[in-house]
Scaffold this motif. Structure first.
Motif, PDB file in Angstrom:
ATOM      1  N   ALA A  59      -4.149  -8.793 -10.760  1.00  7.23           N
ATOM      2  CA  ALA A  59      -3.528  -9.264  -9.529  1.00  7.23           C
ATOM      3  C   ALA A  59      -3.053  -8.075  -8.693  1.00  7.23           C
ATOM      4  N   THR A  60      -3.025  -8.285  -7.389  1.00  5.95           N
ATOM      5  CA  THR A  60      -2.466  -7.264  -6.506  1.00  5.95           C
ATOM      6  C   THR A  60      -0.952  -7.212  -6.710  1.00  5.95           C
ATOM      7  N   LEU A  61      -0.321  -6.232  -6.154  1.00  6.36           N
ATOM      8  CA  LEU A  61       1.129  -6.102  -6.266  1.00  6.36           C
ATOM      9  C   LEU A  61       1.812  -7.339  -5.681  1.00  6.36           C
ATOM     10  N   GLU A  62       1.373  -7.768  -4.520  1.00  8.41           N
ATOM     11  CA  GLU A  62       1.960  -8.948  -3.874  1.00  8.41           C
ATOM     12  C   GLU A  62       1.772 -10.198  -4.738  1.00  8.41           C
ATOM     13  N   GLU A  63       0.569 -10.376  -5.277  1.00  6.90           N
ATOM     14  CA  GLU A  63       0.304 -11.520  -6.160  1.00  6.90           C
ATOM     15  C   GLU A  63       1.161 -11.437  -7.423  1.00  6.90           C
TER      16      GLU A  63
ATOM     17  N   LEU B   8       3.787 -14.143  -8.797  1.00 12.96           N
ATOM     18  CA  LEU B   8       3.678 -14.678 -10.162  1.00 12.96           C
ATOM     19  C   LEU B   8       4.976 -14.451 -10.932  1.00 12.96           C
ATOM     20  N   TRP B   9       5.551 -13.272 -10.785  1.00 15.24           N
ATOM     21  CA  TRP B   9       6.809 -12.965 -11.480  1.00 15.24           C
ATOM     22  C   TRP B   9       7.907 -13.934 -11.040  1.00 15.24           C
ATOM     23  N   GLU B  10       8.010 -14.150  -9.725  1.00 17.82           N
ATOM     24  CA  GLU B  10       9.028 -15.069  -9.205  1.00 17.82           C
ATOM     25  C   GLU B  10       8.808 -16.479  -9.741  1.00 17.82           C
TER      26      GLU B  10
ATOM     27  N   VAL C 214       2.115 -15.708 -17.447  1.00 21.28           N
ATOM     28  CA  VAL C 214       2.187 -14.514 -18.295  1.00 21.28           C
ATOM     29  C   VAL C 214       0.785 -13.959 -18.539  1.00 21.28           C
ATOM     30  N   SER C 215      -0.171 -14.834 -18.822  1.00 21.18           N
ATOM     31  CA  SER C 215      -1.551 -14.385 -19.048  1.00 21.18           C
ATOM     32  C   SER C 215      -2.115 -13.678 -17.824  1.00 21.18           C
ATOM     33  N   LEU C 216      -1.860 -14.236 -16.651  1.00 27.82           N
ATOM     34  CA  LEU C 216      -2.350 -13.619 -15.418  1.00 27.82           C
ATOM     35  C   LEU C 216      -1.704 -12.247 -15.200  1.00 27.82           C
ATOM     36  N   LEU C 217      -0.413 -12.157 -15.455  1.00 28.10           N
ATOM     37  CA  LEU C 217       0.268 -10.869 -15.291  1.00 28.10           C
ATOM     38  C   LEU C 217      -0.240  -9.849 -16.303  1.00 28.10           C
ATOM     39  N   GLU C 218      -0.440 -10.291 -17.541  1.00 29.41           N
ATOM     40  CA  GLU C 218      -0.928  -9.373 -18.571  1.00 29.41           C
ATOM     41  C   GLU C 218      -2.347  -8.898 -18.297  1.00 29.41           C
TER      42      GLU C 218
ATOM     43  N   ARG D   2       6.525 -24.917 -19.606  1.00 27.46           N
ATOM     44  CA  ARG D   2       6.158 -23.920 -20.620  1.00 27.46           C
ATOM     45  C   ARG D   2       4.677 -23.564 -20.515  1.00 27.46           C
ATOM     46  N   GLU D   3       3.825 -24.555 -20.294  1.00 29.94           N
ATOM     47  CA  GLU D   3       2.387 -24.307 -20.173  1.00 29.94           C
ATOM     48  C   GLU D   3       2.076 -23.460 -18.941  1.00 29.94           C
ATOM     49  N   GLU D   4       2.701 -23.801 -17.810  1.00 32.15           N
ATOM     50  CA  GLU D   4       2.470 -23.012 -16.600  1.00 32.15           C
ATOM     51  C   GLU D   4       3.006 -21.594 -16.776  1.00 32.15           C
ATOM     52  N   LEU D   5       4.141 -21.457 -17.442  1.00 33.44           N
ATOM     53  CA  LEU D   5       4.708 -20.130 -17.699  1.00 33.44           C
ATOM     54  C   LEU D   5       3.752 -19.293 -18.544  1.00 33.44           C
ATOM     55  N   ALA D   6       3.137 -19.911 -19.540  1.00 37.59           N
ATOM     56  CA  ALA D   6       2.158 -19.196 -20.370  1.00 37.59           C
ATOM     57  C   ALA D   6       0.978 -18.725 -19.523  1.00 37.59           C
TER      58      ALA D   6
END
Length: 66
Positions: free
Chosen positions: A28-32, A36-38, A20-24, A13-17
């Motif tokens: 990040a580049t499209l590849e990154e 992250l999404w995966e 999510v923060s990094l994606l928000e 759960r902590e890593e998922l949070a």
């Protein structure tokens, strides 16, 4: 799910949070972002496995209604 060592619910759960923060953040580049999404999908699956297991244990411990 193939992981070297199964993460605890709290660790997943902590890593998922963090994912999510990094994606928000949107930096990040499209590849990154795809990686992250995966990873987020994998972590969400781990959390769901833990929750499903807990639900089964609670159901098994619950007295049967007569």
């Amino acid at each position: 799910m193939a992981t070297e060592k199964k993460l605890s619910y709290e660790a997943a759960r902590e890593e998922l949070a963090q994912v999510v923060s990094l994606l928000e953040a949107g930096s990040a580049t499209l590849e990154e972002s795809l990686k992250l999404w995966e990873r987020g999908e994998e972590l969400a699956g781990i959390c769901q496995e833990w929750l499903d297991g807990a639900r089964k244990k609670l159901s098994a411990a619950k007295p049967k209604a007569e």
